[in-house]
Design a protein around this motif. Structure first.
Motif, short mmCIF file in Angstrom:
data_model
loop_
_atom_site.label_atom_id
_atom_site.label_comp_id
_atom_site.label_asym_id
_atom_site.label_seq_id
_atom_site.Cartn_x
_atom_site.Cartn_y
_atom_site.Cartn_z
N GLU A 137 -7.31 2.59 46.43
CA GLU A 137 -8.23 3.69 46.15
C GLU A 137 -9.57 3.21 45.64
OE1 GLU A 137 -5.48 5.08 42.63
OE2 GLU A 137 -7.48 5.96 42.38
N PHE A 138 -9.63 2.02 45.08
CA PHE A 138 -10.87 1.57 44.47
C PHE A 138 -11.92 1.21 45.52
CE2 PHE A 138 -9.10 1.84 40.41
CZ PHE A 138 -7.81 1.35 40.47
N SER A 139 -11.53 1.10 46.78
CA SER A 139 -12.49 0.72 47.80
C SER A 139 -13.11 1.94 48.50
CB SER A 139 -11.82 -0.17 48.84
OG SER A 139 -10.79 0.54 49.51
N TYR A 140 -12.73 3.16 48.11
CA TYR A 140 -13.21 4.35 48.79
C TYR A 140 -14.44 4.94 48.12
CZ TYR A 140 -9.44 4.30 52.11
OH TYR A 140 -8.61 3.94 53.14
N ASP A 141 -15.34 5.45 48.96
CA ASP A 141 -16.64 5.90 48.49
C ASP A 141 -16.66 7.39 48.13
OD1 ASP A 141 -17.72 3.89 51.18
OD2 ASP A 141 -17.90 3.35 49.06
N TYR A 142 -16.03 8.20 48.95
CA TYR A 142 -16.08 9.65 48.76
C TYR A 142 -14.68 10.22 48.70
CZ TYR A 142 -20.77 8.77 50.60
OH TYR A 142 -22.03 8.27 50.81
N TRP A 143 -14.51 11.24 47.87
CA TRP A 143 -13.20 11.86 47.66
C TRP A 143 -13.30 13.36 47.77
CZ3 TRP A 143 -8.57 9.31 46.55
CH2 TRP A 143 -8.68 7.93 46.37
N GLY A 144 -12.22 13.96 48.28
CA GLY A 144 -12.11 15.41 48.26
C GLY A 144 -11.54 15.89 46.94
N GLN A 145 -11.41 17.20 46.83
CA GLN A 145 -10.96 17.80 45.56
C GLN A 145 -9.45 17.91 45.48
OE1 GLN A 145 -11.81 19.51 48.17
NE2 GLN A 145 -10.20 21.07 48.30
N GLY A 146 -8.78 17.72 46.60
CA GLY A 146 -7.32 17.76 46.62
C GLY A 146 -6.75 19.09 47.06
N THR A 147 -5.56 19.04 47.61
CA THR A 147 -4.82 20.24 48.00
C THR A 147 -3.37 20.06 47.58
OG1 THR A 147 -4.33 21.76 49.84
CG2 THR A 147 -4.31 19.41 50.36
N GLN A 148 -2.80 21.11 47.01
CA GLN A 148 -1.45 21.03 46.46
C GLN A 148 -0.41 21.19 47.57
OE1 GLN A 148 -0.30 20.61 43.10
NE2 GLN A 148 1.68 20.40 44.14
N VAL A 149 0.54 20.29 47.58
CA VAL A 149 1.70 20.39 48.46
C VAL A 149 2.94 20.47 47.58
CG1 VAL A 149 3.12 19.21 50.17
CG2 VAL A 149 0.63 19.19 50.38
N THR A 150 3.71 21.52 47.75
CA THR A 150 4.94 21.70 46.98
C THR A 150 6.10 21.88 47.95
OG1 THR A 150 3.72 22.79 45.19
CG2 THR A 150 6.11 23.08 45.22
N VAL A 151 7.08 21.01 47.80
CA VAL A 151 8.28 21.06 48.65
C VAL A 151 9.45 21.48 47.77
CG1 VAL A 151 9.73 19.84 50.29
CG2 VAL A 151 7.31 19.21 50.03
N SER A 152 9.93 22.68 48.00
CA SER A 152 10.97 23.23 47.13
C SER A 152 11.70 24.34 47.86
CB SER A 152 10.35 23.77 45.84
OG SER A 152 11.34 24.41 45.06
N SER A 153 12.98 24.46 47.55
CA SER A 153 13.77 25.56 48.10
C SER A 153 13.78 26.74 47.15
CB SER A 153 15.19 25.10 48.41
OG SER A 153 15.79 24.54 47.26
#
Length: 126
Positions: free
Chosen positions: A110-126
């Motif tokens: 991760e330290f070599s990356y220049d730009y990042w998004g804000q993230g999206t939540q993924v939830t896997v659950s029954s």
């Protein structure tokens, strides 16, 4: 303004599928490698997959091999992460990141990356 925006996250049952998108604006992805990372609650962020700028080399962490597929459409300035056979342990916030590089190999450091998004939540659950 340089921006990466993730979308496609949500709640899915174990065994289900999701496709995450990472759309870039303010710059072209043509000369960038793209990585997908995730961070589960209480855990450090980990690299999941990456793809080089020409889409001829991909990398997957062992835990997602055979289940996740990374791809890119430079014409749409978008990168995708198709996630199949999802497991509860895939639950996390997923981030995409861009690194200016035309190298054959990509990295999930991760330290070599220049730009990042804000993230999206993924939830896997029954």
């Amino acid at each position: 303004q340089v921006q990466l925006v993730e979308s496609g996250g949500g709640l899915v049952q174990p065994g289900g599928s999701l496709r995450l998108s990472c759309a870039a604006s303010g710059f072209t992805l043509d000369y960038y490698a793209i990585g997908w990372f995730r961070q589960a609650p209480g855990k450090e962020r980990e690299g999941v997959s990456c793809i080089n700028s020409r889409a001829i080399r991909q990398y997957y962490v062992e835990s997602v091999k055979g289940r996740f597929t990374i791809s890119r459409d430079n014409a749409k300035n978008t990168v995708y992460l198709q996630m199949n056979s999802l497991k509860p342990e895939d639950t996390a916030v997923y981030y995409c990141a861009a690194k200016r590089s035309t190298d054959y190999y990509c990295s999930v450091s991760e330290f070599s990356y220049d730009y990042w998004g804000q993230g999206t939540q993924v939830t896997v659950s029954s």
